[in-house]
Design a protein around this motif. Structure first.
Motif, mmCIF file in Angstrom:
data_model
loop_
_atom_site.group_PDB
_atom_site.id
_atom_site.type_symbol
_atom_site.label_atom_id
_atom_site.label_comp_id
_atom_site.label_asym_id
_atom_site.label_seq_id
_atom_site.Cartn_x
_atom_site.Cartn_y
_atom_site.Cartn_z
ATOM 1 N N VAL A 57 0.861 -1.181 0.000
ATOM 2 C CA VAL A 57 0.000 0.000 0.000
ATOM 3 C C VAL A 57 0.890 1.221 0.000
ATOM 4 N N VAL A 58 0.718 2.053 -1.047
ATOM 5 C CA VAL A 58 1.474 3.288 -1.165
ATOM 6 C C VAL A 58 0.452 4.416 -1.303
ATOM 7 N N ILE A 59 0.463 5.328 -0.319
ATOM 8 C CA ILE A 59 -0.479 6.457 -0.349
ATOM 9 C C ILE A 59 0.298 7.698 -0.746
ATOM 10 N N THR A 60 -0.241 8.420 -1.757
ATOM 11 C CA THR A 60 0.428 9.630 -2.243
ATOM 12 C C THR A 60 -0.537 10.798 -2.193
ATOM 13 N N GLY A 61 0.064 11.984 -2.182
ATOM 14 C CA GLY A 61 -0.730 13.200 -2.241
ATOM 15 C C GLY A 61 -0.922 13.630 -3.672
ATOM 16 N N VAL A 104 6.819 9.579 -6.049
ATOM 17 C CA VAL A 104 6.521 8.160 -6.231
ATOM 18 C C VAL A 104 7.272 7.547 -7.407
ATOM 19 N N ASN A 105 7.753 8.399 -8.332
ATOM 20 C CA ASN A 105 8.396 7.826 -9.513
ATOM 21 C C ASN A 105 9.738 7.160 -9.206
ATOM 22 N N ILE A 106 10.250 7.325 -7.962
ATOM 23 C CA ILE A 106 11.485 6.608 -7.623
ATOM 24 C C ILE A 106 11.250 5.098 -7.534
ATOM 25 N N LEU A 107 9.960 4.706 -7.531
ATOM 26 C CA LEU A 107 9.638 3.287 -7.385
ATOM 27 C C LEU A 107 9.564 2.550 -8.724
ATOM 28 N N VAL A 108 9.744 3.263 -9.828
ATOM 29 C CA VAL A 108 9.688 2.630 -11.155
ATOM 30 C C VAL A 108 10.947 2.997 -11.932
ATOM 31 N N PRO A 109 11.320 2.201 -12.957
ATOM 32 C CA PRO A 109 12.506 2.520 -13.777
ATOM 33 C C PRO A 109 12.326 3.839 -14.507
ATOM 34 N N GLU A 110 13.418 4.424 -14.945
ATOM 35 C CA GLU A 110 13.380 5.735 -15.581
ATOM 36 C C GLU A 110 12.519 5.736 -16.841
ATOM 37 N N ASP A 111 12.572 4.659 -17.633
ATOM 38 C CA ASP A 111 11.817 4.657 -18.887
ATOM 39 C C ASP A 111 10.318 4.529 -18.656
ATOM 40 N N TYR A 127 -4.276 9.640 -2.773
ATOM 41 C CA TYR A 127 -4.404 8.480 -3.664
ATOM 42 C C TYR A 127 -3.848 7.248 -2.948
ATOM 43 N N ILE A 128 -4.717 6.254 -2.866
ATOM 44 C CA ILE A 128 -4.303 5.006 -2.220
ATOM 45 C C ILE A 128 -3.998 4.000 -3.333
ATOM 46 N N ASN A 129 -2.749 3.550 -3.409
ATOM 47 C CA ASN A 129 -2.292 2.610 -4.440
ATOM 48 C C ASN A 129 -2.083 1.233 -3.808
ATOM 49 N N PHE A 130 -2.910 0.310 -4.205
ATOM 50 C CA PHE A 130 -2.717 -1.080 -3.777
ATOM 51 C C PHE A 130 -1.896 -1.777 -4.875
ATOM 52 N N VAL A 131 -0.753 -2.328 -4.515
ATOM 53 C CA VAL A 131 0.173 -2.905 -5.495
ATOM 54 C C VAL A 131 0.386 -4.389 -5.162
ATOM 55 N N ARG A 132 -0.026 -5.237 -6.104
ATOM 56 C CA ARG A 132 0.170 -6.671 -5.906
ATOM 57 C C ARG A 132 1.349 -7.141 -6.752
ATOM 58 N N ASP A 133 2.219 -7.912 -6.136
ATOM 59 C CA ASP A 133 3.399 -8.432 -6.842
ATOM 60 C C ASP A 133 2.952 -9.499 -7.853
ATOM 61 N N VAL A 134 3.078 -9.157 -9.153
ATOM 62 C CA VAL A 134 2.671 -10.104 -10.217
ATOM 63 C C VAL A 134 3.874 -10.507 -11.071
#
Length: 663
Positions: free
Chosen positions: A31-35, A63-70, A124-131
């Motif tokens: 769970v990642v909550i962002t403004g 939040v973009n630090i959690l994904v690759p640059e591309d 914003y509440i982001n529910f992220v499931r590892d797939v």
């Protein structure tokens, strides 16, 4: 934000908020909550496990630090779209993004995003499931499905009970069944037919049950009932507990290779069994027509003179083989004659209009043959020794399958023909005269044996012994090469005067034997006259016209003898009577000739013994019987004794081709 507030997006909130926070903290998914500014406000324990970051390392950061640059630009676009929505508009959605862990590795997460308003603020509440594993499996399955659909190998997937759950396009192309028609069916019920080997199938299944895999070549049948040979490999996919989850089969169509192998095996086996060349080639043609039903197959042999001779092709129109036998190959002699002439394959799409077939198309067209494709058969040294012809009932060119058959057949035919030629050459050397091509002594003995055995109690056979008159003079004056030419010319003249069933043999030097089955005295006399008359005109040898004649002696079976040696001896004795009668004539054997011959043999023997032993002490006495020694030269000039005849025959094996003694 103070340290006490890290991970608490709602700040100093109510008990309800604390309960919600606790639920987020113990959630299975991250769970990642962002403004609204995309800053991270909350990062639960599952998120820490997924990304490898501690919450104090990410809270307050974008939040973009959690994904690759591309991927960040895409993520920023999604955030911007959400931020532009009215405050009251619900924000929902689910996307999969690549994630970037703290250690630099990548994973996949499925995002479910919801917007909530709390205390006048939007979060914003982001529910992220590892797939990650699911995505990898999906990619693997997609790749495998792509490979399965694009490969020319047939792929069949079955459940543990061998019922089909998947087939690829190659399966449909080969067998004609769609996926819908195949699903739920057992291959043994779907693909078997009249000649399927069920014992092989049972053995195949036993191997799979025991080892988890198996390989077998099986005869199967398609939707239309056409036979197809396949090479099948099956592997079992087992779960962690060892139980079979599914069976994966890969099938390869080996119909062509199987049939070609069968063709090769049949031909080589026939050769090994020493079958006659005509039977070997006819079996080959029949096998070709079995695996290519739209073809009528024929094989021709090309002899050293460039003449065509049919070897096989029982499906050709009646009379066709006879019509082309002995034709001289050339560019306008049908496809086979043209292919043998050029050394290249020749195709006639339309026999009716092709100029090459103008003189020969009547019989094939009457039999419904419209096109022909012929390929030369070459020996190891490059000589064209035959031609393989494929006739079609339609005006068409050969298919790839026809080309495959021919590529294999020309090699097989070359092997058969070369072996036939080698055996024929051995037979020629063993049984035929090298100069004239006539049967030699050994072959004559075989022929006479057969004819005497077949003549029956009332059969009559005439045997002629023919000797060329004064042949030694030709050798001595003109040379042995001219003498050879003379013998060849004499042979050609004699052969034109005999009947088809008669035989002329050269015994060596200038001696010939003619055997005439089913021949009485009158017929023998008529043939002897014809032989002598054929030699009357001089023979032109270069610039010289050489006169030639012969003396002939005749013996009759069974009147004069009932065995070969007796017949030849009596014919020889009669021939010397013809010499004594002035040459260029013939005489039949009589009992008196035999008596005279025996007397001469006894006298000659006594004379030689006396000379060798020096027994005469009164050589000057006119009354001495051995004064007859002076008659010896006369005996050699007038005629020869059986002893001298025997001596000359023995010596003929050591003399040059046409060397003869004086007559």
């Amino acid at each position: 934000m103070s340290a006490s507030q890290v991970g608490q997006p709602f700040g100093q909130s109510s008990d309800a908020a604390k309960a919600l926070f606790s639920a987020f903290e113990h959630a299975v998914d991250a769970v990642v909550i962002t403004g609204l500014g995309s800053e991270i406000r909350h990062f639960n324990s599952a998120a820490e496990r997924l990304w490898g970051f501690g919450r104090d390392e990410v809270v307050g950061r974008n939040v973009n630090i959690l994904v690759p640059e591309d991927v960040r630009a895409n993520l920023d676009g999604v955030v911007a779209i959400k931020a532009a929505l009215p405050a009251a508009a619900p924000v929902k959605g689910r996307r999969e993004f690549r994630l970037q862990r703290k250690d630099g590795t990548e994973a996949w997460g499925a995002f479910s995003i919801s917007r909530v308003d709390y205390g006048g603020k939007s979060l914003y509440i982001n529910f992220v499931r590892d797939v990650t594993d699911e995505v990898k499996d999906r990619e693997k399955n997609a790749l495998m499905a792509l490979v399965a659909e694009k490969t020319d190998r047939v792929v069949v997937v079955m459940d543990r009970d061998s019922h089909i759950i998947y087939v690829n396009k190659a399966f449909t192309d080969l067998f004609g069944y769609s996926l819908a028609e195949a699903i739920g069916k057992h291959p043994q019920h779907l693909l078997t037919g009249e000649y399927t080997d069920y014992e092989a199938i049972t053995r195949f299944h036993a191997s799979i049950d025991a080892d988890g895999h198996g390989h077998e070549e099986l005869l199967t049948y398609d939707k239309d009932g056409e036979a197809i040979w396949i090479s099948t490999t099956v592997n079992a996919d087992r779960g962690a507990n060892g139980e079979v989850k599914c069976l994966i089969a890969v099938l390869v169509d080996i119909t062509e290779s199987k049939q070609i192998h069968s063709l090769q095996h049949l031909t080589l086996e026939n050769l090994a069994n020493d079958m006659p060349v005509l039977d070997v080639i006819n079996d080959l043609c029949a096998r070709v027509e079995a695996i290519a039903p739209d073809v009528v197959c024929s094989v021709l042999h090309v002899d050293v003179d460039g003449l065509l001779h049919p070897l096989g092709g029982k499906s050709l129109p009646p009379g066709f083989a006879e019509a082309i036998d002995g034709l001289l190959l050339g560019p306008e002699v049908g496809c086979c004659g043209a292919a043998a002439f050029s050394g290249e394959a020749v195709l006639s799409i339309d026999i009716a209009t092709d100029p090459k077939w103008q003189a020969y198309n009547k019989l094939p067209l009457q039999a419904g043959l419209r096109a022909c494709w012929s390929t030369p058969i070459k020996a190891k040294d490059g000589r064209v020794i035959g031609a393989l012809g494929f006739y079609f009932r339609e005006s068409k060119a050969p298919t790839r399958w026809h080309q495959t058959i021919v590529q294999n057949c020309v090699n097989l035919c070359a092997l058969v023909i070369e072996r036939h030629e080698a055996r024929s050459e051995i037979a020629r050397l063993a049984y035929f005269d090298a100069l004239t091509g006539l049967p030699n002594r050994a072959q004559l003995h075989r022929i006479m044996t057969r004819q005497i055995d077949a003549s029956g109690p009332h059969g009559r056979i005439a045997v002629m012994f023919l000797d060329i008159d004064h042949f030694k003079d030709v050798n001595d004056t003109l040379g042995h090469s001219v003498g050879d030419d003379l013998l060849v010319s004499v042979t050609q003249r004699l052969c034109k005067q005999i009947r088809p069933a008669d035989t002329i043999s050269r015994q060596g030097g200038d001696e010939f034997v003619v055997v005439l089955p089913n021949c009485n005295v009158e017929d023998a006399a008529a043939i002897a006259n014809r032989l002598l008359e054929s030699l009357m005109p001089p023979i032109q040898l270069g610039s010289k016209a050489v006169p030639v004649s012969a003396s002939i002696g005749v013996s009759m079976y069974p009147d004069n003898a009932d065995d070969i040696d007796g017949l030849l001896k009596h014919a020889d004795a009669a021939m010397y009577q013809a010499k004594l009668a002035g040459r260029s004539t013939y005489r039949f054997f009589s009992a008196d000739m035999n008596r005279i011959t025996e007397e001469r043999l006894a006298f000659s023997t006594a004379l030689r013994n006396a000379i060798m032993q020096g027994a005469c002490a009164c050589t000057t006495s006119p009354s001495c019987e051995l004064m007859e020694v002076s008659m010896a030269p006369r005996l050699w000039r007038v005629g020869r004794t059986p002893f001298s005849a025997m001596s000359r025959r023995q010596n003929s094996f050591r003399l040059p081709k046409n060397t003869v003694s004086s007559r």
